[in-house]
Scaffold this motif. Structure first.
Motif, PDB file in Angstrom:
ATOM      1  N   PHE A 130     -66.574  35.242 -81.139  1.00 20.37           N
ATOM      2  CA  PHE A 130     -67.810  34.704 -80.982  1.00 20.37           C
ATOM      3  C   PHE A 130     -69.033  35.777 -80.502  1.00 20.37           C
ATOM      4  O   PHE A 130     -68.809  36.820 -80.083  1.00 20.37           O
ATOM      5  CB  PHE A 130     -67.618  33.666 -79.763  1.00 20.37           C
ATOM      6  N   SER A 131     -70.174  35.207 -80.653  1.00 22.50           N
ATOM      7  CA  SER A 131     -71.359  35.934 -80.143  1.00 22.50           C
ATOM      8  C   SER A 131     -72.578  35.166 -79.851  1.00 22.50           C
ATOM      9  O   SER A 131     -72.418  33.933 -79.734  1.00 22.50           O
ATOM     10  CB  SER A 131     -71.577  36.952 -81.444  1.00 22.50           C
ATOM     11  N   LEU A 207     -75.213  35.849 -94.068  1.00 21.47           N
ATOM     12  CA  LEU A 207     -74.791  34.738 -93.179  1.00 21.47           C
ATOM     13  C   LEU A 207     -73.403  34.101 -93.373  1.00 21.47           C
ATOM     14  O   LEU A 207     -72.872  33.930 -92.659  1.00 21.47           O
ATOM     15  CB  LEU A 207     -76.006  33.603 -93.222  1.00 21.47           C
ATOM     16  N   GLU A 208     -73.218  34.064 -94.631  1.00 23.53           N
ATOM     17  CA  GLU A 208     -71.901  33.642 -95.016  1.00 23.53           C
ATOM     18  C   GLU A 208     -70.910  34.672 -94.444  1.00 23.53           C
ATOM     19  O   GLU A 208     -69.647  33.906 -93.877  1.00 23.53           O
ATOM     20  CB  GLU A 208     -71.622  33.489 -96.276  1.00 23.53           C
ATOM     21  N   GLN A 212     -67.824  33.809 -91.739  1.00 23.08           N
ATOM     22  CA  GLN A 212     -66.390  33.872 -91.972  1.00 23.08           C
ATOM     23  C   GLN A 212     -65.789  34.933 -90.941  1.00 23.08           C
ATOM     24  O   GLN A 212     -64.671  34.520 -90.421  1.00 23.08           O
ATOM     25  CB  GLN A 212     -66.080  34.687 -93.484  1.00 23.08           C
ATOM     26  N   ASN A 213     -66.404  35.713 -90.273  1.00 22.08           N
ATOM     27  CA  ASN A 213     -66.101  36.698 -89.263  1.00 22.08           C
ATOM     28  C   ASN A 213     -65.953  36.011 -87.653  1.00 22.08           C
ATOM     29  O   ASN A 213     -65.238  36.582 -86.965  1.00 22.08           O
ATOM     30  CB  ASN A 213     -66.989  37.974 -89.158  1.00 22.08           C
ATOM     31  N   PHE A 214     -66.834  35.064 -87.552  1.00 23.10           N
ATOM     32  CA  PHE A 214     -67.053  34.568 -86.232  1.00 23.10           C
ATOM     33  C   PHE A 214     -66.631  32.974 -86.135  1.00 23.10           C
ATOM     34  O   PHE A 214     -67.278  32.270 -86.895  1.00 23.10           O
ATOM     35  CB  PHE A 214     -68.499  34.873 -85.706  1.00 23.10           C
ATOM     36  N   HIS A 215     -65.691  32.680 -85.222  1.00 27.77           N
ATOM     37  CA  HIS A 215     -65.691  31.062 -84.936  1.00 27.77           C
ATOM     38  C   HIS A 215     -66.692  30.456 -84.305  1.00 27.77           C
ATOM     39  O   HIS A 215     -66.828  29.302 -84.431  1.00 27.77           O
ATOM     40  CB  HIS A 215     -64.342  31.150 -83.996  1.00 27.77           C
ATOM     41  N   LEU A 216     -67.721  31.242 -83.579  1.00 29.48           N
ATOM     42  CA  LEU A 216     -68.523  30.320 -82.723  1.00 29.48           C
ATOM     43  C   LEU A 216     -69.979  31.454 -82.553  1.00 29.48           C
ATOM     44  O   LEU A 216     -69.600  32.490 -82.418  1.00 29.48           O
ATOM     45  CB  LEU A 216     -67.933  29.815 -81.549  1.00 29.48           C
ATOM     46  N   ILE A 217     -71.024  31.090 -82.778  1.00 28.35           N
ATOM     47  CA  ILE A 217     -72.257  31.658 -82.420  1.00 28.35           C
ATOM     48  C   ILE A 217     -72.941  30.698 -81.489  1.00 28.35           C
ATOM     49  O   ILE A 217     -73.152  29.812 -81.580  1.00 28.35           O
ATOM     50  CB  ILE A 217     -72.942  31.965 -83.700  1.00 28.35           C
TER      51      ILE A 217
END
Length: 393
Positions: A130-131, A207-208, A212-217
């Motif tokens: 996440f970030s 953005l796509e 794909q890389n992060f579960h949550l922003i």
């Protein structure tokens, strides 16, 4: 005892809300029988991409406290560094002990420039990524004050509005290492070219890829709501996401942006602007799909009530104070640029256990990193901060 009971009550209550909002499976028979929800388990393999000037120091403190509470291994910067190679693109050997520990770290949260393949060499396959993002308008003003002395584009302009009136006059892409904080800094932190042309096809692809890389922003502008969403996503307790705001600055160092400057930021930092708009939308969509606005509001209230209790327990002044009013210099936050970074004074005469809890909540990033490094790597030279130590052992 009262605080403990209330904490327990809130934890149970938050658990109730958590269960209440899970999707129930419907049986295929004629009668629609509801099966009980599967209890979730707290995620302990977590990677937080720490972005700049986005309340990420507060999140890092939350991550460090969780790691200590559950005896987890943190991927800390090697040797005397306090960041994982930043602004260079991350590689695994920036982590202390990677050669011997390998892919056995639970938590990663110090500053780095994201590089998914190298991060995956360090973190487990089931890691939750996440970030956090922030509206680029207040973000750029914050960067300007904080990095005023370090960034050539900022140093040579009188104030933030003068810089934004004609950014290309001060900003030279050739100085990109020094100037990264002056343009599309979030885009850069995610591993992309902050001077790239704002082409629709390119930005959409990025953005796509981030999705794909992060579960949550998360969104810093809605920090409490972000903490509740994070709590649900990680299946953590309310007390795991309680915080005191860290690394904030005094109000008198905030420069007022003109309307022209605000509009200019949307153009000058258009990649960050698109990033923010996209994930601000997905943030609220995620809330509606998982916990709902009604439950969110109740849980935010619980968070703020618990935070207020802890502030009353821990703090002399019930709020952050200016750097020259911080009594214990071991708790002095790193000072940068024209900003006056605030810190906290703890109440005297706290019992040992409460004191240690309160110290962890107000401990600035560099001190906490140095302390955890000494705990995890006792045979290595301690990271030098030029400040008195809070604890020697």
């Amino acid at each position: 005892l009262i605080i403990f009971s209330l904490c327990l009550g809130l934890t149970c209550l938050s658990g109730f809300f958590h269960m209440k909002n899970r999707n129930y499976r419907i049986s295929k028979g004629h009668e629609e029988l509801l099966t009980p929800p599967t209890p979730c388990h707290a995620k302990t393999n977590v990677m937080f991409l720490k972005t700049h000037k986005t309340a990420s120091s507060t999140v890092l403190n939350i991550m460090f406290r969780f790691a200590e509470r559950h005896n987890l291994t943190v991927a800390l910067p090697a040797n005397q560094l306090f960041h994982l190679g930043y602004p260079r693109t991350f590689v695994a050997h920036f982590v202390e002990g990677f050669e011997t520990i390998g892919q056995n770290y639970n938590i990663m949260c110090n500053h780095l420039r994201f590089n998914p393949l190298e991060v995956k060499r360090v973190m487990a396959a089931d890691t939750f990524y996440f970030s956090i993002l922030r509206n680029p308008i207040p973000l750029l003003e914050s960067s300007y004050i904080y990095y005023k002395n370090n960034v050539p584009a900022f140093r040579s302009s009188k104030n933030v509005n003068e810089f934004l009136a004609s950014p290309t006059k001060y900003y030279h892409p050739a100085d990109y290492r020094e100037n990264i904080y002056a343009r599309n800094i979030m885009w850069f932190d995610f591993g992309y070219n902050n001077n790239a042309e704002d082409d629709t096809k390119y930005t959409q692809a990025v953005l796509e890829e981030i999705e794909q890389n992060f579960h949550l922003i998360l969104i810093a502008d809605y920090f409490d709501e972000s903490m509740i969403l994070l709590k649900h996503a990680l299946c953590w307790d309310l007390d795991d996401v309680i915080y005191f705001k860290l690394n904030s600055r005094s109000q008198d160092t905030v420069q007022t942006l003109t309307q022209e400057s605000e509009e200019q930021i949307k153009t000058w930092c258009s990649l960050d602007w698109k990033l923010y708009l996209h994930f601000n939308q997905s943030f609220w969509r995620r809330i509606e799909e998982t916990i709902g606005l009604e439950v969110l509001e109740k849980e935010v209230d619980h968070l703020r009530t618990r935070q207020k209790e802890l502030m009353e327990t821990c703090l002399s002044e019930q709020e952050a104070v200016r750097k020259d009013h911080i009594r214990n210099k071991a708790l002095l936050p790193f000072q940068s640029g024209a900003a006056d970074i605030l810190g906290y004074n703890l109440k005297p005469d706290l019992d040992n256990r409460t004191l240690r809890t309160c110290q962890k909540m107000v401990m600035p990033e560099l001190q906490y990193t140095s302390y955890l490094y000494a705990v995890q790597h006792p045979h290595k030279k301690r990271k030098d901060m030029g400040l008195p130590l809070l604890w020697t052992s």
